[in-house]
Design a protein around this motif. Structure first.
Motif, PDB file in Angstrom:
ATOM      1  N   PRO A  84       0.830  -1.202   0.000  1.00  0.00           N
ATOM      2  CA  PRO A  84       0.000   0.000   0.000  1.00  0.00           C
ATOM      3  C   PRO A  84       0.868   1.256   0.000  1.00  0.00           C
ATOM      4  N   GLY A  85       0.389   2.270  -0.722  1.00  0.00           N
ATOM      5  CA  GLY A  85       1.073   3.549  -0.738  1.00  0.00           C
ATOM      6  C   GLY A  85       0.779   4.349   0.509  1.00  0.00           C
ATOM      7  N   PRO A  86       1.337   5.572   0.615  1.00  0.00           N
ATOM      8  CA  PRO A  86       1.125   6.383   1.821  1.00  0.00           C
ATOM      9  C   PRO A  86      -0.343   6.656   2.123  1.00  0.00           C
ATOM     10  N   GLY A  87      -1.168   6.920   1.083  1.00  0.00           N
ATOM     11  CA  GLY A  87      -2.581   7.179   1.339  1.00  0.00           C
ATOM     12  C   GLY A  87      -3.284   5.972   1.916  1.00  0.00           C
ATOM     13  N   ALA A  88      -3.069   4.796   1.291  1.00  0.00           N
ATOM     14  CA  ALA A  88      -3.682   3.573   1.805  1.00  0.00           C
ATOM     15  C   ALA A  88      -3.136   3.216   3.183  1.00  0.00           C
ATOM     16  N   ALA A  89      -1.836   3.423   3.388  1.00  0.00           N
ATOM     17  CA  ALA A  89      -1.242   3.126   4.697  1.00  0.00           C
ATOM     18  C   ALA A  89      -1.855   4.001   5.785  1.00  0.00           C
ATOM     19  N   LEU A  90      -2.087   5.290   5.468  1.00  0.00           N
ATOM     20  CA  LEU A  90      -2.697   6.178   6.455  1.00  0.00           C
ATOM     21  C   LEU A  90      -4.142   5.778   6.748  1.00  0.00           C
ATOM     22  N   GLY A  91      -4.895   5.434   5.689  1.00  0.00           N
ATOM     23  CA  GLY A  91      -6.271   4.988   5.911  1.00  0.00           C
ATOM     24  C   GLY A  91      -6.336   3.714   6.722  1.00  0.00           C
ATOM     25  N   LEU A  92      -5.433   2.750   6.437  1.00  0.00           N
ATOM     26  CA  LEU A  92      -5.381   1.520   7.228  1.00  0.00           C
ATOM     27  C   LEU A  92      -4.997   1.798   8.676  1.00  0.00           C
ATOM     28  N   ALA A  93      -4.096   2.748   8.887  1.00  0.00           N
ATOM     29  CA  ALA A  93      -3.701   3.081  10.254  1.00  0.00           C
ATOM     30  C   ALA A  93      -4.901   3.599  11.051  1.00  0.00           C
ATOM     31  N   VAL A  94      -5.734   4.424  10.418  1.00  0.00           N
ATOM     32  CA  VAL A  94      -6.927   4.933  11.100  1.00  0.00           C
ATOM     33  C   VAL A  94      -7.881   3.785  11.438  1.00  0.00           C
ATOM     34  N   LEU A  95      -8.070   2.867  10.488  1.00  0.00           N
ATOM     35  CA  LEU A  95      -8.980   1.743  10.704  1.00  0.00           C
ATOM     36  C   LEU A  95      -8.453   0.801  11.789  1.00  0.00           C
ATOM     37  N   VAL A  96      -7.162   0.475  11.718  1.00  0.00           N
ATOM     38  CA  VAL A  96      -6.586  -0.440  12.717  1.00  0.00           C
ATOM     39  C   VAL A  96      -6.590   0.201  14.103  1.00  0.00           C
ATOM     40  N   GLY A  97      -6.196   1.463  14.199  1.00  0.00           N
ATOM     41  CA  GLY A  97      -6.200   2.125  15.507  1.00  0.00           C
ATOM     42  C   GLY A  97      -7.592   2.209  16.101  1.00  0.00           C
ATOM     43  N   SER A  98      -8.587   2.541  15.280  1.00  0.00           N
ATOM     44  CA  SER A  98      -9.963   2.619  15.782  1.00  0.00           C
ATOM     45  C   SER A  98     -10.469   1.250  16.231  1.00  0.00           C
ATOM     46  N   ALA A  99     -10.125   0.206  15.463  1.00  0.00           N
ATOM     47  CA  ALA A  99     -10.565  -1.144  15.825  1.00  0.00           C
ATOM     48  C   ALA A  99      -9.933  -1.607  17.131  1.00  0.00           C
ATOM     49  N   VAL A 100      -8.635  -1.406  17.282  1.00  0.00           N
ATOM     50  CA  VAL A 100      -7.956  -1.795  18.529  1.00  0.00           C
ATOM     51  C   VAL A 100      -8.508  -1.009  19.703  1.00  0.00           C
ATOM     52  N   ARG A 101      -8.898   0.227  19.469  1.00  0.00           N
ATOM     53  CA  ARG A 101      -9.423   1.070  20.543  1.00  0.00           C
ATOM     54  C   ARG A 101     -10.827   0.664  20.967  1.00  0.00           C
ATOM     55  N   SER A 102     -11.689   0.272  20.010  1.00  0.00           N
ATOM     56  CA  SER A 102     -13.109   0.171  20.322  1.00  0.00           C
ATOM     57  C   SER A 102     -13.713  -1.223  20.207  1.00  0.00           C
ATOM     58  N   LEU A 103     -13.222  -2.058  19.329  1.00  0.00           N
ATOM     59  CA  LEU A 103     -13.858  -3.350  19.107  1.00  0.00           C
ATOM     60  C   LEU A 103     -13.595  -4.313  20.261  1.00  0.00           C
ATOM     61  N   PRO A 104     -14.427  -5.348  20.422  1.00  0.00           N
ATOM     62  CA  PRO A 104     -14.123  -6.396  21.414  1.00  0.00           C
ATOM     63  C   PRO A 104     -12.768  -7.029  21.142  1.00  0.00           C
ATOM     64  N   LEU A 105     -12.270  -7.778  22.123  1.00  0.00           N
ATOM     65  CA  LEU A 105     -10.882  -8.238  22.069  1.00  0.00           C
ATOM     66  C   LEU A 105     -10.581  -9.068  20.825  1.00  0.00           C
ATOM     67  N   ARG A 106     -11.395 -10.073  20.542  1.00  0.00           N
ATOM     68  CA  ARG A 106     -11.085 -10.949  19.407  1.00  0.00           C
ATOM     69  C   ARG A 106     -11.139 -10.220  18.066  1.00  0.00           C
ATOM     70  N   PRO A 107     -12.214  -9.481  17.764  1.00  0.00           N
ATOM     71  CA  PRO A 107     -12.194  -8.725  16.497  1.00  0.00           C
ATOM     72  C   PRO A 107     -11.057  -7.715  16.417  1.00  0.00           C
ATOM     73  N   ALA A 108     -10.727  -7.083  17.540  1.00  0.00           N
ATOM     74  CA  ALA A 108      -9.630  -6.113  17.532  1.00  0.00           C
ATOM     75  C   ALA A 108      -8.310  -6.802  17.204  1.00  0.00           C
ATOM     76  N   CYS A 109      -8.074  -7.965  17.802  1.00  0.00           N
ATOM     77  CA  CYS A 109      -6.844  -8.702  17.503  1.00  0.00           C
ATOM     78  C   CYS A 109      -6.826  -9.157  16.039  1.00  0.00           C
ATOM     79  N   ALA A 110      -7.986  -9.566  15.530  1.00  0.00           N
ATOM     80  CA  ALA A 110      -8.050 -10.003  14.137  1.00  0.00           C
ATOM     81  C   ALA A 110      -7.717  -8.860  13.186  1.00  0.00           C
ATOM     82  N   VAL A 111      -8.252  -7.668  13.445  1.00  0.00           N
ATOM     83  CA  VAL A 111      -7.964  -6.514  12.591  1.00  0.00           C
ATOM     84  C   VAL A 111      -6.489  -6.141  12.690  1.00  0.00           C
TER      85      VAL A 111
END
Length: 403
Positions: A84-111
């Motif tokens: 992924p390029g910088p744009g995709a990497a930044l978008g993925l970072a937002v998605l992964v950080g939000s998931a680790v912050r808010s989702l239940p443990l198993r889905p967060a670990c999966a993301v």
């Protein structure tokens, strides 16, 4: 709250647009032609999904990982610039950080695991590994690590706050349970004993029934007052469950009620001697400087010990209540002369002795409860006046377990 979220998303969208435009210009300069179109299109889709993450975070994270993974495979097979390029990497970072912050443990670990796989998969798009790890892989790994840390830190802080709140709620429940037992059970025990006596008095000596009913009425009034103090504890959070004092008045009133309850047995007959209580208290000037939590605990220990004698040692006729100061500690002892026998055995499961232990332990004191060498039962509590006492709560707590 909504305004802040909208403002944050608008700002994030501007950042996404700037990063995509910058990367497109760099690809156009270095690769030429239309090589920038695929990377910018994939990045724009991932960024759009990141902006829509509040609708359904789990699905948004899954979709973003799928798009980025597909872009990695397509770029690898088609010989396109690294993904992924910088744009995709930044978008993925937002998605992964939000998931680790808010989702239940198993889905967060999966993301988080999916994000790591996509970041590591950028090695597949590298055109040469001779010079070491490609810059695009380093960029994606750093973005993934930053996202995980940014999501994990507030998640751990929230977990810690929840744990602290649960400890506070548990402490409040234990405090209320102790107050209900110490305050209400003491008065209800007296009412039960006097009601048993009044029923037989009314049958054998009707002329004395009025006095017995008056005593029950007074005990009921005391119970109502005690309940109001417990309600005050719930409303205000203060130790309103009983008198926080060891002054002679309140303790003498408590002992006086205990002696009055023992003059007439549950079978309705007048005892010849009744209960004789020897009370030893310090001077009022000395107790005036004691901490309120110490004086309140002294009263509770005496109250619960006398209640236990009424319940589990009805044949006790001599009771000693002693409150003394020994250097930097207060010693409270309640001892009786109840004879050994079946009445000494009480089924486990009560909370009186447990409540006393918790109260004393909370102040760093010690509690001993058990048979006396010469017969009878003794409860001995030592409470420090300044600073916690060393050593765990000790003493035999088996045998006639009065609770």
């Amino acid at each position: 709250m909504r305004v802040r979220r909208w403002a944050a998303d608008i700002g994030l969208g501007v950042v996404f647009a700037v990063v995509l435009a910058f990367w497109a210009s760099r690809l156009a300069d270095s690769w030429g032609g239309g090589y920038w179109r695929f990377g910018c299109a994939a990045g724009a889709v991932v960024c759009a999904i990141a902006l829509a993450r509040r609708l359904d975070l789990a699905r948004a994270a899954t979709a973003g990982l799928a798009v980025a993974g597909t872009a990695v495979l397509a770029a690898g097979f088609a010989g396109l610039p690294g993904e992924p390029g910088p744009g995709a990497a930044l978008g993925l970072a937002v998605l992964v950080g939000s998931a680790v912050r808010s989702l239940p443990l198993r889905p967060a670990c999966a993301v988080a695991a999916g994000g790591f796989a996509v970041a590591a998969g950028s090695l597949f798009t590298a055109h040469s590994l001779a010079a070491g790890v490609p810059a695009v892989t380093v960029m994606n790994m750093l973005a993934w690590l930053t996202a995980v840390v940014a999501g994990l830190c507030p998640r751990l802080l929230d977990a810690r706050r929840r744990a602290v709140a649960e400890r506070v709620r548990r402490a409040e429940r234990l405090t209320l349970a102790r107050e209900l037992h110490d305050v209400v059970a003491h008065h209800v025990t007296g009412i039960v004993v006097q009601a048993q006596a009044a029923r037989l008095v009314a049958r054998r000596s009707p002329e004395k029934a009025g006095d017995a009913l008056a005593a029950i009425e007074a005990a009921g009034s005391d119970a109502m007052a005690a309940m109001r103090r417990v309600v005050g504890l719930l409303r205000d959070g203060d130790d309103a469950g009983g008198p926080a004092t060891t002054e002679p008045g309140p303790l003498r009133d408590l002992v006086g009620r205990f002696e009055a309850e023992g003059r007439e047995g549950p079978e309705g007959r007048q005892e010849r001697e009744g209960r004789q209580v020897r009370l030893r208290l310090p001077d009022e000037e000395e107790t005036a400087v004691w901490p309120p939590e110490v004086t309140s605990t002294v009263y509770r220990v005496v109250q619960e010990s006398l209640t236990n004698i009424t319940r589990h040692a009805p044949r006790a006729r001599a009771v000693t209540v002693s409150v003394e100061r020994d250097r930097d500690a207060v010693t409270v002892e309640v001892a009786d002369d109840s004879p050994a026998g079946p009445a000494r055995h009480v089924p486990r499961g009560g909370y009186g002795l447990l409540g006393m232990r918790e109260r004393v332990q909370a102040l760093g004191g010690t509690l001993r409860a058990g048979p006396r060498p010469g017969g009878g039962w003794s409860v001995l509590a030592t409470l420090p006046l300044s600073g916690p006492l060393s050593g765990p709560l000790s003493g035999p707590l088996s045998g006639r377990d009065r609770r």
